[in-house]
Enzyme design. Sequence first.
Site, short mmCIF file in Angstrom:
data_model
loop_
_atom_site.label_atom_id
_atom_site.label_comp_id
_atom_site.label_asym_id
_atom_site.label_seq_id
_atom_site.Cartn_x
_atom_site.Cartn_y
_atom_site.Cartn_z
CE LYS A 22 -1.73 1.61 4.02
NZ LYS A 22 -1.46 3.01 4.30
CG ASN A 23 2.30 2.64 3.50
OD1 ASN A 23 1.14 2.95 3.21
ND2 ASN A 23 2.67 2.38 4.73
NE ARG A 92 0.59 12.21 6.85
CZ ARG A 92 0.92 13.46 7.16
NH1 ARG A 92 -0.02 14.32 7.47
NH2 ARG A 92 2.16 13.84 7.14
CB CYS A 116 -5.55 10.15 10.77
SG CYS A 116 -3.89 9.76 11.24
NE ARG A 121 0.33 10.51 9.86
CZ ARG A 121 -0.28 9.51 9.21
NH1 ARG A 121 -1.42 9.06 9.67
NH2 ARG A 121 0.22 9.01 8.11
N PRO A 122 1.33 16.63 10.82
CG PRO A 122 3.16 17.62 11.84
CD PRO A 122 2.19 16.50 11.98
CB ILE A 123 1.91 18.81 5.53
CG1 ILE A 123 1.06 20.07 5.79
CG2 ILE A 123 1.03 17.59 5.39
CD1 ILE A 123 0.17 20.46 4.67
CG ASP A 124 6.36 20.62 9.86
OD1 ASP A 124 5.73 19.53 9.80
OD2 ASP A 124 7.36 20.77 10.56
CG LEU A 125 9.29 17.93 8.30
CD1 LEU A 125 9.68 16.54 8.78
CD2 LEU A 125 10.42 18.93 8.58
CG ASP A 304 3.11 1.66 9.34
OD1 ASP A 304 3.35 1.86 8.14
OD2 ASP A 304 2.81 2.57 10.13
CB VAL A 326 7.42 6.95 14.28
CG1 VAL A 326 7.04 7.58 12.95
CG2 VAL A 326 8.72 6.16 14.16
NE ARG A 396 -7.41 4.56 5.04
CZ ARG A 396 -6.87 5.65 5.57
NH1 ARG A 396 -7.34 6.16 6.69
NH2 ARG A 396 -5.86 6.24 4.98
C1 EPZ Z 1 3.97 7.03 5.97
O1 EPZ Z 1 3.15 8.05 6.50
C2 EPZ Z 1 3.08 5.80 5.90
N1 EPZ Z 1 1.96 6.06 4.99
C3 EPZ Z 1 2.56 5.46 7.30
O2 EPZ Z 1 1.81 4.26 7.18
C4 EPZ Z 1 3.77 5.20 8.21
O3 EPZ Z 1 3.31 4.97 9.52
C5 EPZ Z 1 4.70 6.43 8.19
O4 EPZ Z 1 5.07 6.74 6.83
C6 EPZ Z 1 5.98 6.18 9.00
O5 EPZ Z 1 6.64 5.07 8.49
C7 EPZ Z 1 2.17 5.99 3.67
O6 EPZ Z 1 3.27 5.73 3.21
C8 EPZ Z 1 0.98 6.24 2.79
P1 EPZ Z 1 5.89 10.47 8.07
P2 EPZ Z 1 3.68 9.59 6.52
O7 EPZ Z 1 5.78 11.70 7.26
O8 EPZ Z 1 4.46 9.86 5.29
C9 EPZ Z 1 5.94 13.74 11.46
C10 EPZ Z 1 0.05 2.80 7.60
O9 EPZ Z 1 -0.33 2.26 8.65
N2 EPZ Z 1 5.90 14.69 10.35
O10 EPZ Z 1 7.13 9.64 7.99
O11 EPZ Z 1 2.53 10.45 6.85
C11 EPZ Z 1 4.60 13.02 11.61
O12 EPZ Z 1 3.72 13.80 12.39
C12 EPZ Z 1 0.43 4.26 7.58
O13 EPZ Z 1 0.19 2.20 6.51
C13 EPZ Z 1 6.09 16.04 10.62
O14 EPZ Z 1 6.29 16.42 11.76
O15 EPZ Z 1 4.67 9.50 7.78
C14 EPZ Z 1 4.97 11.74 12.29
O16 EPZ Z 1 5.06 11.96 13.69
C15 EPZ Z 1 0.16 4.92 8.91
N3 EPZ Z 1 6.03 16.93 9.60
C16 EPZ Z 1 6.36 11.45 11.73
O17 EPZ Z 1 6.85 12.68 11.17
C17 EPZ Z 1 5.81 16.54 8.29
O18 EPZ Z 1 5.81 17.40 7.39
C18 EPZ Z 1 6.37 10.38 10.64
O19 EPZ Z 1 5.56 10.85 9.60
C19 EPZ Z 1 5.63 15.16 8.04
C20 EPZ Z 1 5.68 14.26 9.08
#
Ligand code: EPZ
Length: 416
Positions: A22-23, A92, A116, A121-125, A304, A326, A396
């Site tokens: 999926k990911n 997301r 969620c 789950r911010p998007i600042d990065l 995960d 995480v 999902r």
């Molecule tokens: C991906 O989510 C996966 N989803 C998630 O899988 C997985 O848990 C996660 O990576 C970590 O491995 C998909 O690939 C579709 P992140 P993503 O950005 O990209 C913080 C599942 O169960 N963060 O690595 O959203 C965030 O809040 C799902 O299949 C910021 O602070 O994960 C979190 O604490 C759940 N700012 C951490 O980083 C940002 O701009 C990891 O988030 C982005 C993220």
Amino acid sequence: MASFLVTNSGPLKGKVTINGAKNSVLPIMAASLLSDGIITLEDVPLLEDVNVMCRLLEHFGICLKWDNKTLYIDNSQIKPKPAPYELVRKMRASFLIMGPILTRFGNVKISLPGGCAIGTRPIDLHLKGLAAIGADITLGHGYIEARAQRLVGSRIYLDFPSVGATENIIMAAALADGLTIIENAAEEPEIIDLANFINAMGGRVRGAGTDTIKIEGVGRLSGCTHTIIPDRIEAGTFMVAAAITGGDIILTNVISDHLRPVEAKLKEAGIQIESVEEGIRVYKNGPLNTLDLKTLPYPGFPTDMQAQMMALMCTLPGTSMITETVFENRYMHVSELKRLGAKIKIEGRSAIIEGVDRLQGAQVKSTDLRAGAALLLAGMFADGTTEVSDIHHIDRGYERIDEKLRSLGANIKRLN
Ligand code: EPZ
């Protein structure tokens, strides 16, 4: 709301085929927006999240055709327009279309992603990375808009190795002018799969799978054919299913390297894991030990798989411990597991689990995708019947999980 009825299942036995990840397929479907040709994706998992991404691509005028698990994507008629809240809030990963559309058309508008259950789950990065290569970003009325005449390669340091931010920046940089370097990048196998896909379209992405990724922008990206890598989290979930029921199963369509962290912890618990001709064999042949684990970005133990491992720990004699580093709120499954009789205490980012001899079936609720899977696993161990509701979360990310578990001998029924 649909639910699963699960009763004590005895040891699972048999063979299960793992589907595409999926990911991996979600970012790759977003990256198909970069191409001006026809994309063929093979071994696509039939998941609700994939359906949502399909609807999002069709929203942009893209033609999709299915042949079993092969998806044909033709975006010759693509018409970029704002990505609507009702689609983005569902998933997301919708946010991954931002990089491709921005770099291809110079302008993208997308509703802010919903939060969620597992945190804000911010998007600042993501936004910091896109701004670093020249995007002008504005927020307003629940939408984010990014504009750029041309994106120009730059050096970006990610404060956290965010998977999604790494993916969005790779996709935006693929058609930018010059070289982009991402430092402290995510190293997950799904990043490698995305890079391989972009390179198959004529892109120049180097270093995926390490913490430094270099992307040389090119003028255009053509069509290609790509097979999605197997889902390491679905595989891990079935490995735990074998462990928690004391079973003996074979998983086919797996990449062992991607399973190292999960394999290491299950072996530490006393589970046997062997490579066999068709894939890997997972079985229990003696008492299990308690475990301590900490979730970390890849190659650390995957977040995960945290909920699924907690379900197993509830059945291990003694005290186990989990530290979730995480996500800030990925213990929604704890209160549901406690309804089954589990003994769990949360202290800050850690959970202390006292193993019990038996769990008792009860009505529980899936709060998120992996929490739902963990409740199914616990239900197969518990005495009596467990009803797991809100299983749309499970659908999902797991393709026909009830059918696959039933084929291994699990007593599980879907109630619509
Ligand atoms: C991906 O989510 C996966 N989803 C998630 O899988 C997985 O848990 C996660 O990576 C970590 O491995 C998909 O690939 C579709 P992140 P993503 O950005 O990209 C913080 C599942 O169960 N963060 O690595 O959203 C965030 O809040 C799902 O299949 C910021 O602070 O994960 C979190 O604490 C759940 N700012 C951490 O980083 C940002 O701009 C990891 O988030 C982005 C993220």
